[in-house]
Design a protein around this motif. Structure first.
Motif, mmCIF file in Angstrom:
data_model
loop_
_atom_site.group_PDB
_atom_site.id
_atom_site.type_symbol
_atom_site.label_atom_id
_atom_site.label_comp_id
_atom_site.label_asym_id
_atom_site.label_seq_id
_atom_site.Cartn_x
_atom_site.Cartn_y
_atom_site.Cartn_z
ATOM 1 N N ALA A 137 0.835 -1.200 0.000
ATOM 2 C CA ALA A 137 0.000 0.000 0.000
ATOM 3 C C ALA A 137 0.869 1.249 0.000
ATOM 4 O O ALA A 137 1.970 1.257 0.537
ATOM 5 N N VAL A 138 0.328 2.291 -0.625
ATOM 6 C CA VAL A 138 0.920 3.627 -0.587
ATOM 7 C C VAL A 138 -0.184 4.553 -0.108
ATOM 8 O O VAL A 138 -1.195 4.717 -0.793
ATOM 9 N N THR B 198 12.903 10.391 4.019
ATOM 10 C CA THR B 198 12.454 11.751 3.734
ATOM 11 C C THR B 198 13.592 12.768 3.728
ATOM 12 O O THR B 198 13.384 13.892 3.278
ATOM 13 N N TYR B 199 14.751 12.407 4.249
ATOM 14 C CA TYR B 199 15.887 13.330 4.360
ATOM 15 C C TYR B 199 15.497 14.600 5.107
ATOM 16 O O TYR B 199 15.883 15.704 4.741
ATOM 17 N N GLY B 200 14.692 14.446 6.166
ATOM 18 C CA GLY B 200 14.316 15.566 7.009
ATOM 19 C C GLY B 200 13.165 16.406 6.481
ATOM 20 O O GLY B 200 12.773 17.377 7.109
ATOM 21 N N ARG C 156 5.105 12.749 3.034
ATOM 22 C CA ARG C 156 3.914 12.888 2.192
ATOM 23 C C ARG C 156 3.326 11.545 1.797
ATOM 24 O O ARG C 156 2.150 11.470 1.447
ATOM 25 N N ALA C 157 4.132 10.484 1.838
ATOM 26 C CA ALA C 157 3.622 9.156 1.496
ATOM 27 C C ALA C 157 4.191 8.138 2.476
ATOM 28 O O ALA C 157 5.345 8.231 2.894
ATOM 29 N N VAL C 158 3.363 7.174 2.825
ATOM 30 C CA VAL C 158 3.773 6.062 3.668
ATOM 31 C C VAL C 158 3.615 4.799 2.827
ATOM 32 O O VAL C 158 2.535 4.526 2.300
ATOM 33 N N ILE C 159 4.705 4.065 2.674
ATOM 34 C CA ILE C 159 4.713 2.846 1.862
ATOM 35 C C ILE C 159 4.789 1.662 2.808
ATOM 36 O O ILE C 159 5.693 1.582 3.647
ATOM 37 N N ILE C 160 3.844 0.748 2.667
ATOM 38 C CA ILE C 160 3.798 -0.446 3.510
ATOM 39 C C ILE C 160 4.149 -1.642 2.635
ATOM 40 O O ILE C 160 3.581 -1.814 1.550
ATOM 41 N N THR C 161 5.099 -2.454 3.104
ATOM 42 C CA THR C 161 5.569 -3.589 2.313
ATOM 43 C C THR C 161 5.063 -4.910 2.890
ATOM 44 O O THR C 161 4.575 -4.962 4.020
ATOM 45 N N ASP C 162 5.229 -5.964 2.118
ATOM 46 C CA ASP C 162 4.765 -7.280 2.558
ATOM 47 C C ASP C 162 5.628 -7.863 3.682
ATOM 48 O O ASP C 162 5.250 -8.845 4.310
ATOM 49 N N SER C 163 6.773 -7.265 3.964
ATOM 50 C CA SER C 163 7.628 -7.724 5.061
ATOM 51 C C SER C 163 7.371 -6.926 6.347
ATOM 52 O O SER C 163 8.167 -6.994 7.278
ATOM 53 N N ASP C 164 6.272 -6.151 6.365
ATOM 54 C CA ASP C 164 5.881 -5.310 7.505
ATOM 55 C C ASP C 164 6.795 -4.113 7.726
ATOM 56 O O ASP C 164 6.726 -3.480 8.774
ATOM 57 N N ALA D 30 9.100 11.517 0.937
ATOM 58 C CA ALA D 30 8.757 12.935 0.847
ATOM 59 C C ALA D 30 8.047 13.282 -0.448
ATOM 60 O O ALA D 30 7.771 14.449 -0.698
ATOM 61 N N ILE D 31 7.736 12.283 -1.274
ATOM 62 C CA ILE D 31 6.985 12.572 -2.503
ATOM 63 C C ILE D 31 5.535 12.133 -2.324
ATOM 64 O O ILE D 31 5.220 11.311 -1.466
ATOM 65 N N GLN D 32 4.658 12.707 -3.125
ATOM 66 C CA GLN D 32 3.220 12.470 -3.008
ATOM 67 C C GLN D 32 2.857 11.002 -3.277
ATOM 68 O O GLN D 32 3.493 10.355 -4.117
ATOM 69 N N PRO D 33 1.826 10.477 -2.588
ATOM 70 C CA PRO D 33 1.384 9.104 -2.844
ATOM 71 C C PRO D 33 0.993 8.878 -4.305
ATOM 72 O O PRO D 33 1.236 7.807 -4.861
#
Length: 81
Positions: free
Chosen positions: A21-22, A47-49, A53-61, A67-70
């Motif tokens: 998910a993003v 995000t380099y500080g 802006r986006a949270v990426i969830i992976t299959d490995s939890d 810092a870029i838009q979803p």
């Protein structure tokens, strides 16, 4: 089946086939997911500080902050497919 690599900003790359998910980081449940991942040591801050802006969830939890838009991440994922 090869690995598709997705640029998530500032030269950081994620394996596209591992992304579940993003999402935007604005809601309380997503903030809770971020905090729980931080406590478990499964949070990757790319995000380099800058503002998340986006949270990426992976299959490995793993939870990855970008810092870029979803929409941009999603567009890059679909372009690779």
């Amino acid at each position: 089946m090869g690995v598709s690599l997705i640029n998530i900003g500032f030269g950081n790359i994620v394996a596209g086939n591992r992304v579940i998910a993003v999402v935007s980081p604005e809601s309380a449940p997503i903030k809770r997911i971020i905090q729980e991942a931080r406590e478990r040591g499964m949070l990757i801050d790319a995000t380099y500080g800058r503002r998340t802006r986006a949270v990426i969830i992976t299959d490995s939890d793993h939870v990855i902050l970008s810092a870029i838009q979803p929409e941009t991440v999603s567009h890059r994922l679909t372009d690779e497919d």
